[in-house]
Scaffold this motif. Structure first.
Motif, PDB file in Angstrom:
ATOM      1  N   ALA A 489       0.839  -1.199   0.000  1.00  0.00           N
ATOM      2  CA  ALA A 489       0.000   0.000   0.000  1.00  0.00           C
ATOM      3  C   ALA A 489       0.870   1.242   0.000  1.00  0.00           C
ATOM      4  O   ALA A 489       0.611   2.209  -0.735  1.00  0.00           O
ATOM      5  N   VAL A 490       1.923   1.214   0.804  1.00  0.00           N
ATOM      6  CA  VAL A 490       2.835   2.361   0.866  1.00  0.00           C
ATOM      7  C   VAL A 490       3.520   2.545  -0.477  1.00  0.00           C
ATOM      8  O   VAL A 490       3.616   3.654  -1.009  1.00  0.00           O
ATOM      9  N   GLN A 491       3.953   1.420  -1.045  1.00  0.00           N
ATOM     10  CA  GLN A 491       4.631   1.447  -2.335  1.00  0.00           C
ATOM     11  C   GLN A 491       3.724   2.017  -3.423  1.00  0.00           C
ATOM     12  O   GLN A 491       4.169   2.679  -4.347  1.00  0.00           O
ATOM     13  N   GLU A 492       2.419   1.756  -3.292  1.00  0.00           N
ATOM     14  CA  GLU A 492       1.483   2.244  -4.310  1.00  0.00           C
ATOM     15  C   GLU A 492       1.037   3.665  -4.040  1.00  0.00           C
ATOM     16  O   GLU A 492       0.148   4.181  -4.704  1.00  0.00           O
ATOM     17  N   GLY A 493       1.613   4.291  -3.018  1.00  0.00           N
ATOM     18  CA  GLY A 493       1.399   5.721  -2.858  1.00  0.00           C
ATOM     19  C   GLY A 493       0.523   6.140  -1.708  1.00  0.00           C
ATOM     20  O   GLY A 493       0.278   7.327  -1.527  1.00  0.00           O
ATOM     21  N   PHE A 494       0.033   5.216  -0.942  1.00  0.00           N
ATOM     22  CA  PHE A 494      -0.787   5.608   0.202  1.00  0.00           C
ATOM     23  C   PHE A 494       0.128   6.076   1.329  1.00  0.00           C
ATOM     24  O   PHE A 494       1.099   5.404   1.659  1.00  0.00           O
ATOM     25  N   ILE A 500      -4.235   3.863   4.204  1.00  0.00           N
ATOM     26  CA  ILE A 500      -3.626   2.523   4.246  1.00  0.00           C
ATOM     27  C   ILE A 500      -4.620   1.539   4.864  1.00  0.00           C
ATOM     28  O   ILE A 500      -4.798   0.427   4.371  1.00  0.00           O
ATOM     29  N   LYS A 501      -5.295   2.001   5.910  1.00  0.00           N
ATOM     30  CA  LYS A 501      -6.286   1.152   6.578  1.00  0.00           C
ATOM     31  C   LYS A 501      -7.365   0.712   5.591  1.00  0.00           C
ATOM     32  O   LYS A 501      -7.715  -0.458   5.500  1.00  0.00           O
ATOM     33  N   ARG A 502      -7.890   1.670   4.831  1.00  0.00           N
ATOM     34  CA  ARG A 502      -9.006   1.334   3.953  1.00  0.00           C
ATOM     35  C   ARG A 502      -8.569   0.516   2.742  1.00  0.00           C
ATOM     36  O   ARG A 502      -9.322  -0.300   2.231  1.00  0.00           O
ATOM     37  N   TYR A 503      -7.343   0.738   2.310  1.00  0.00           N
ATOM     38  CA  TYR A 503      -6.850  -0.003   1.143  1.00  0.00           C
ATOM     39  C   TYR A 503      -6.525  -1.445   1.519  1.00  0.00           C
ATOM     40  O   TYR A 503      -6.811  -2.372   0.775  1.00  0.00           O
ATOM     41  N   THR A 504      -5.924  -1.609   2.695  1.00  0.00           N
ATOM     42  CA  THR A 504      -5.518  -2.969   3.080  1.00  0.00           C
ATOM     43  C   THR A 504      -6.571  -3.650   3.939  1.00  0.00           C
ATOM     44  O   THR A 504      -6.520  -4.849   4.136  1.00  0.00           O
ATOM     45  N   THR A 505      -7.522  -2.889   4.475  1.00  0.00           N
ATOM     46  CA  THR A 505      -8.518  -3.301   5.474  1.00  0.00           C
ATOM     47  C   THR A 505      -7.874  -3.648   6.813  1.00  0.00           C
ATOM     48  O   THR A 505      -8.479  -4.307   7.645  1.00  0.00           O
ATOM     49  N   ASN A 506      -6.658  -3.150   7.070  1.00  0.00           N
ATOM     50  CA  ASN A 506      -6.028  -3.398   8.364  1.00  0.00           C
ATOM     51  C   ASN A 506      -6.820  -2.678   9.466  1.00  0.00           C
ATOM     52  O   ASN A 506      -7.052  -1.481   9.391  1.00  0.00           O
TER      53      ASN A 506
END
Lengths: 953, 90
Positions: A489-494, A500-506
Motif C-alpha cells: 500500500a505504501v509502495q502504491e502511494g498511500f 492505508i487502513k481502507r486499502y488494506t482493510t487493516n
C-alpha cells in the motif's frame, strides 16, 4: 492436540464438571472456564478459518481482542449468535458452539485454495480486479465473492429474547476492574458519593485473575468495595463514551447460563451519566510480526499465562516464548512455576536484565538472545519453529507445540478517544497514550501508560533472512492483512494511515484493530522512513466490542418501534374491511373493498358513489391548531400568503404556507370562529412541523403579538361528508345550524350540535362536490360517524378511504403537499397565485418570490396530463421528455406527480410538473418507460367540473 | 449525550428533549421588501461555520417548548452558556 489441563491451579471449580459440544464433538470443562480455555484444555488448537485466505487459525488471546477464535453459539431456535469470541464465551453445561468460515469442515476447507493462490490476492485486490466486464461482475464475481465473504452466518429466525434498558447516575464511574480500577473505586468510595465499577469479564479482577499472588488481595478488596457500597457490575462492557461523561454499557445477563436456567432479559443497556469517569481498561499485548505467526498454537504470551494461571490449562507440552519485552519472560517464568514446560525463551534483544536471565537459568529454561523466530512448521498446529540469530541469520530448528509472542503492550485508549481526548506518542512505550481531554475523565493503570510491564523494544517485523514480501507474516489476523500488504500500500502511494487502513482493510474487522493497529503503524512508519506520529492514527469509534442489535434496540421493536396513531374511527374501519396505509405515523383506511373487490374496483365504486350520491371519509388525521388571541388574525396574516384580517367570523379560507425561501410547505383550511379565534388545519404529516414553525415565529420574531397556539389535532374527530346528497344526510342530525345554501355558503363554518354533541361544522370540499366536514370532540367521533353512516343509508352513502380522496382531489386539480410539491415549488409554479394576498406588504416567503431564480422563465409548473391512450395510467415519478427519439441521456423537463384512473371521467388523469408547463397547453409530451414512450397531452390541472357548479347543489 | 441548561426551566436536561434551531441572532428584517437580493440571500442562506465559539438556537421541544439561545464550543461541544430569546448575544 498440544493443550491439556494442568493437575492443579486456576480459578476453575474442578468439583463442577461441565460438558459441551464444539463442531459436534463432545468436550468437558469446569465451572469458571471459558469456551476457549476448555477447548484448549481438550487439546483443540484449531478454532476457525481466516476471512480471506481460509488459513487455519487458533486462539490468539484470552480477552476481547481475540481476532481468530470466532464461534457461533446455538442456544436454541432464534438464539443463534455468530461471531462470538471464544475467550469471551463463559462455559455452561450443554453449551453448543460451532466454528465458522469453513466448508465442509474445520480441518478440510475447500476455500483454503485462496491461501495457495495468496499471491493473487494482494492489498486492494477487489479494487483492482473484477472491474470488467460489467456483466461478469453481476453474474459471476459478486455471487462468488458473496458466498465466500463475511464472518459467520446471519441469524435467520426472529430473536425471541427481550432486552432491557435503564439509566444510572453516579459521582464516579470506573471502567475496568483490574487492580488500577479497583484502587480508583476504593479511593472514591472512601470519600463518599455513588461509585459504579464495571468490568467486561465474568468476574472482576482484570490482570490480577492471571496472578494467583494477587487473589487474596482481590477477594479482600471486593469485600471492602461491597462494604463501602460500591456498585460492581461484571459481564458489562462500556461500549462508548459520549458527551459529558455519558457512558453506554451493555450488561450480559443470561448468556453465561444454560438456556434452561436463563430468565428475564438477555442483556441490558445501561446509560450512565457520571460526574467523573476513570478509565482503567488496561492494555492489550501486541503480537510479533514474522513468517507463520498465525499457525494455530502461536498466541500471545499473556494468553498463555492466563490459560495456565487462571484456567489451569497448558497451551502445549513444549512451549517457546518469543519476546521483545520483559513481560514475556515474566509470563514464561510464571507458567513454568505453574507446571508448564517452557522449552525456550527467545528474545530479539541482545541482552535482558540479569534477574530475568538468572530466573530462567534457575528453572533450566533455554534462552536465545538476539534471536528471532523466522518460520513456523505445521499447518493445523505448531510442530517446530525456525530460529535465526539476528546478525548472521544462522538458523536452527526447535521442536515445540506452542509459541507465545510478547511484543509489548498497547494501552486501550478507545474510550478516551470516543471522548475526543487527545493522544500523545510515547516512544518508550511504543504506543499512543492519553494526553488531554475536555471531559472530567482520567485514565489510570495500563491504559494510561502508567503501569510497569517491564522493559521492551518495539519491532515492526522480526529480523529475517526472507524479505517481508516473501513472508506470510500477519498483522491483522481477522482481516488477513500481512506485513507485505501494508508495504505494498505504501509502495502504491498511500501515505496516511487512514488510507492505508481502507486499502488494506487493516484494523477494519470486528476486533477493530485491537491487536493490529500499532503493528500496522510501525510497519508503515518503517517502510516510509517516517516517524509514527507523521502517519497518524485511525479514529476509534463506538462500540468498543461488537454488540447485539437487541441490546441497542431494547424495547424499541414491533409495536414500540414507532408509535402508530389511530383515529377514533379506526376500529370501525377495521371492522368494515378497510385496507389500511400508513400516512406519517397515522394508520388510515385506504379503501373499503366489498367482498373480493380489487383496489381499483373499490376505488372506482367509492369515487362514483361520492360524485353521484354521497361519501364519507375519516379526516381526523388532519393537523389542527387553535390560534387564539387579540393578534390571531395579524399572526396568520404575517404567516400565510392569504389575507386574514378581513375574514369574517363564521367564514373559512384556504391557507397556503411558504417557508422563508418562498416554497410551498403546507396548506389547509382555517375557519375564523370568533374575532380572536381561528381553527387552523394543516396537512396530516405537517401538523407538528407547522406548529413548530408558528411557535418559532411567535416566540422569536414577533414576541409582540398576543397569540396562543394549541395543538388540537387529537381533540377533534373530523368526518368529511361529500357529494350531492351530503346536506340531506346530515340535516336530520344537526341542530342549531341553518344548513340552507343561503345561510351556510361554501367556505363557511358554524357552531352547533350534531347527534346532541357540539360541533364545528365546516362547509368545505376537497372533492369538488357539495361537502361538509363535521368536527366533533374526539370521544364522540365514533358515535357521530355511525349516526351519519346510518342516516346516509337511504341515500346510498359509502365510506371511502385515502385512495378515493386522492382521486377525487386530483380530478379537481387540488394539490397534495409533498406529492405534487417537493419543497422547490412556488405558488406560481403550482398555479396558485390566487392564494396570495396582493395587497399584503409582507408574509413569510414573500420577499423570496421576487428573487431572480423564482421569477425566471422555464420553471417547472404544475399542469395536467392526459395520455393519448385513455386506458394507460402513468407511473408517478416518471420523467417527461419532449422528444422520445432523443438518445440517452434524454433531456428531462419534468415528472409525473399524481396519476390515477378517474372513474368519473372514464379515463386516466395525471398531474405533473413540467418546465414552462403552462405555455405548453395542448402540446404532446412523452413519458419514456421500459415498454416504450407514452404520449400525453398537456392540459389544465382541473379535469372535472371546471366551472365549480357542483359545489352548490 | 449533551446536557443542556434550559434558561426557562432552569434545569440541565438531556439533549433528547431539545432540537437545534441553527445559528442564533439572525433577525428577520423588519421590511423584507426593501432588502436587496444580496442581503436577502445572506439572511436566507449564509451561515457561519466556526471552529470554536458558536451562537445557536435551541428549543426545549419536549419540555417547556421555548426557544432560547446558547453559546457552544464546536470543538469540545461544551455549552458556555444558555440564555433566553430576546436577550443580547453573550
Amino acid at each position: 492436540m498440544s493443550g491439556y489441563r494442568l493437575d492443579k491451579g486456576g480459578r476453575i471449580d474442578r468439583a463442577v464438571p461441565l460438558s459441551f459440544r464444539f463442531d459436534g464433538q463432545d468436550f468437558r470443562g469446569f465451572a469458571g472456564d471459558t469456551l476457549a480455555s476448555a477447548l484448549v484444555a481438550g487439546g483443540q488448537m484449531l478454532f476457525g478459518r481466516s476471512f480471506k485466505y481460509r488459513r487455519p487459525r487458533g486462539l490468539l488471546a484470552t480477552g476481547v481482542e481475540e481476532p481468530n477464535a470466532l464461534v457461533t453459539v446455538d442456544r436454541g431456535p432464534g438464539r443463534v449468535t455468530p461471531n462470538l469470541r471464544a475467550p469471551s464465551v463463559a462455559l455452561h453445561d450443554g453449551l453448543i458452539a460451532q466454528s465458522q468460515n469453513r466448508y465442509p469442515s474445520l480441518k478440510t476447507d475447500f476455500g483454503a485454495i485462496n491461501d495457495r493462490l495468496g499471491a493473487l490476492f494482494p492489498a486492494g485486490f477487489y479494487n483492482k480486479t473484477f472491474m470488467w466486464p460489467r456483466s461478469a461482475w453481476e453474474k459471476l464475481y459478486e455471487p462468488a465473492i458473496r458466498k465466500m465473504a463475511g464472518l459467520g452466518e446471519s441469524p435467520k429466525e426472529r430473536d425471541p429474547d427481550h432486552y432491557g434498558a435503564t439509566y444510572a447516575h453516579c459521582e464516579l464511574l470506573v471502567i475496568g476492574a483490574g487492580p488500577a480500577g479497583i484502587a480508583a473505586a476504593m479511593d472514591a468510595a472512601a470519600t463518599g458519593g455513588r461509585v459504579i465499577l464495571i468490568d467486561e469479564q465474568e468476574e472482576p479482577g482484570g490482570g490480577a485473575l492471571a496472578d494467583p499472588a494477587q487473589w487474596a488481595w482481590l477477594a479482600e478488596s471486593l469485600a471492602k468495595l461491597a462494604a463501602l457500597g460500591v456498585t460492581v457490575f461484571s459481564r458489562t462492557t462500556a461500549i462508548g463514551h459520549y458527551h459529558q461523561n455519558f457512558v453506554v454499557a451493555v450488561e450480559r445477563l443470561t448468556d453465561h447460563l444454560a438456556p434452561s436456567q436463563a430468565a428475564g432479559p438477555r442483556e441490558k443497556l445501561w446509560r450512565i451519566r457520571a460526574g467523573e469517569v476513570v478509565l482503567a481498561q488496561g492494555a492489550i499485548e501486541r503480537p510479533l510480526v514474522f513468517d507463520g505467526n498465525d499457525v494455530p498454537g502461536v498466541m500471545l504470551a499473556s494468553a498463555g499465562r492466563a490459560l495456565a494461571l487462571r484456567f489451569g490449562v497448558a497451551v502445549g507440552r513444549a512451549v517457546v516464548v518469543m519476546a521483545s519485552h520483559d513481560s514475556g519472560w515474566r509470563d514464561a517464568l510464571a507458567m513454568a512455576e505453574a507446571g508448564v514446560t517452557i522449552a525456550a525463551i527467545v528474545d530479539v534483544r541482545p541482552a535482558v536484565s540479569s534477574d530475568l536471565q538468572a530466573a530462567a537459568d534457575a528453572l533450566g529454561i533455554a534462552v536465545y538472545l538476539n534471536h528471532s523466530v523466522t518460520g513456523v512448521k505445521g499447518r493445523l498446529e505448531v510442530k517446530a519453529i525456525t530460529l535465526c540469530h539476528n546478525d548472521d541469520y544462522l538458523a536452527h530448528t526447535l521442536p515445540c507445540d506452542a509459541l507465545l509472542m510478547a511484543g509489548g503492550w498497547t494501552p486501550t485508549v478507545h474510550l478516551w478517544s470516543h471522548a475526543r481526548g487527545t493522544l500523545k506518542w510515547d516512544a518508550a512505550f511504543g504506543a499512543y497514550l492519553p494526553d488531554t481531554t475536555v471531559e472530567n475523565l482520567r485514565a489510570v493503570g495500563g491504559c494510561s501508560g502508567n503501569w510497569n510491564y517491564g522493559d521492551g523494544i518495539v519491532v515492526a517485523t522480526l529480523p529475517s533472512p526472507k524479505p517481508v514480501s516473501k513472508q506470510k507474516a500477519f498483522v491483522d489476523f481477522q482481516n488477513d492483512v500481512k506485513a507485505r500488504d501494508i508495504a505494498l500500500a505504501v509502495q502504491e502511494g498511500f501515505r496516511s494511515i487512514e488510507h492505508i487502513k481502507r486499502y488494506t482493510t487493516n484494523g477494519m474487522a470486528t476486533d477493530q484493530g485491537k491487536t493490529s493497529n500499532l503493528n500496522g503503524l510501525q510497519i508503515a512508519s518503517e517502510t516510509l522512513s517516517k516517524p509514527v506520529t507523521a502517519i497518524g492514527l485511525t479514529t476509534f469509534r463506538p462500540p468498543y466490542t461488537p454488540q447485539t442489535f437487541g441490546a441497542l434496540m431494547g424495547h424499541h421493536k414491533d409495536a414500540l418501534f414507532q408509535p402508530l396513531r389511530k383515529t377514533v374511527i379506526d376500529d370501525w374501519a377495521a371492522a368494515n374491511g378497510a385496507v389500511f396505509e400508513n400516512v406519517a405515523q397515522w394508520r388510515r383506511a385506504r379503501y373499503f373493498p366489498q367482498g373480493r373487490e380489487s383496489m381499483d374496483a373499490a376505488v372506482a365504486r367509492e369515487c362514483l358513489a361520492t360524485r353521484e350520491r354521497v361519501g364519507m371519509f375519516d379526516a381526523s388525521t388532519l393537523g389542527k391548531i387553535e390560534v387564539v388571541g387579540p393578534d390571531a388574525a395579524e399572526f396568520l396574516n404575517r404567516l400565510y400568503t392569504n389575507p386574514w384580517k378581513a375574514l369574517e367570523p363564521g367564514r373559512c379560507r384556504y391557507g397556503l404556507l411558504l417557508n422563508e425561501q418562498g416554497f410551498i410547505i403546507d396548506d389547509g383550511v382555517a375557519g375564523r370562529m370568533a374575532a380572536d379565534r381561528f381553527h387552523v388545519t394543516t396537512t396530516t404529516g405537517g401538523a407538528a412541523r407547522v406548529l413548530g414553525m408558528m411557535e418559532d415565529y411567535l416566540q422569536t420574531e414577533w414576541p409582540d403579538l398576543n397569540v396562543w397556539l394549541t395543538s388540537t389535532t387529537e381533540q377533534w374527530a373530523v368526518i368529511a361528508v361529500q357529494g350531492p346528497k351530503a346536506r340531506e344526510v346530515i340535516a336530520p342530525l344537526v341542530e342549531g345550524i341553518d344548513l340552507s345554501p343561503e345561510a351556510f355558503p361554501h367556505m363557511a363554518v358554524r357552531e352547533g350540535a350534531i347527534c346532541d354533541v357540539p360541533t364545528r361544522l365546516f362547509r368545505v370540499s376537497f372533492t369538488g362536490e357539495l361537502g361538509f366536514e363535521v368536527n366533533v370532540p374526539a370521544e364522540h367521533g365514533r358515535m357521530v360517524w355511525e349516526a351519519i353512516h346510518a342516516a346516509g343509508q337511504e341515500h346510498g352513502i359509502v365510506a371511502y378511504g385515502t385512495e378515493t380522496m386522492h382521486v377525487l382531489r386530483a380530478e379537481k386539480g387540488f394539490i397534495i403537499i409533498g406529492q405534487d410539491t417537493d419543497g422547490t415549488v412556488t405558488p406560481d409554479d403550482a398555479g396558485m397565485n390566487w392564494a396570495i394576498g396582493k395587497k399584503k406588504p409582507d408574509f413569510v416567503g414573500k420577499r423570496s418570490l421576487a428573487r431572480a431564480d423564482l421569477v425566471r422563465e422555464g420553471r417547472k409548473q404544475l399542469v395536467g396530463l392526459l395520455t393519448r391512450d385513455p386506458a394507460v395510467v402513468l407511473e408517478e415519478g416518471a420523467q417527461i421528455v419532449v422528444d422520445p427519439a432523443e438518445p440517452v441521456p434524454m433531456t428531462m423537463i419534468g415528472h409525473v406527480t399524481s396519476s390515477y384512473h378517474s372513474a368519473a371521467l372514464g379515463r386516466s388523469i395525471a398531474l405533473a410538473v413540467v418546465a414552462g408547463g403552462r405555455a405548453r397547453m395542448g402540446q404532446t409530451l412523452h413519458v419514456p418507460m421500459p415498454g416504450g414512450a407514452i404520449a400525453a397531452e398537456v392540459v389544465s390541472t382541473v379535469f372535472y367540473d371546471a366551472e365549480g357548479s357542483r359545489l352548490d347543489v | 449525550m449533551l446536557l443542556i441548561h434550559c434558561p426557562y426551566c432552569e434545569e440541565d436536561r438531556p439533549e433528547v428533549e431539545f432540537v437545534n434551531g441553527g445559528q442564533a441572532h439572525i433577525a428577520r428584517p423588519a421590511d423584507p421588501s426593501s432588502e436587496s437580493d444580496a442581503d436577502w440571500e445572506k439572511y436566507l442562506y449564509i451561515r457561519r461555520n466556526p471552529r470554536g465559539r458558536h451562537h445557536e438556537r435551541w428549543r426545549h421541544i419536549h419540555g417547556c417548548g421555548r426557544f432560547f439561545n446558547a453559546v457552544r464550543d464546536t470543538v469540545s461541544d461544551r455549552f458556555e452558556t444558555t440564555y433566553k430569546a430576546g436577550e443580547p448575544a453573550k
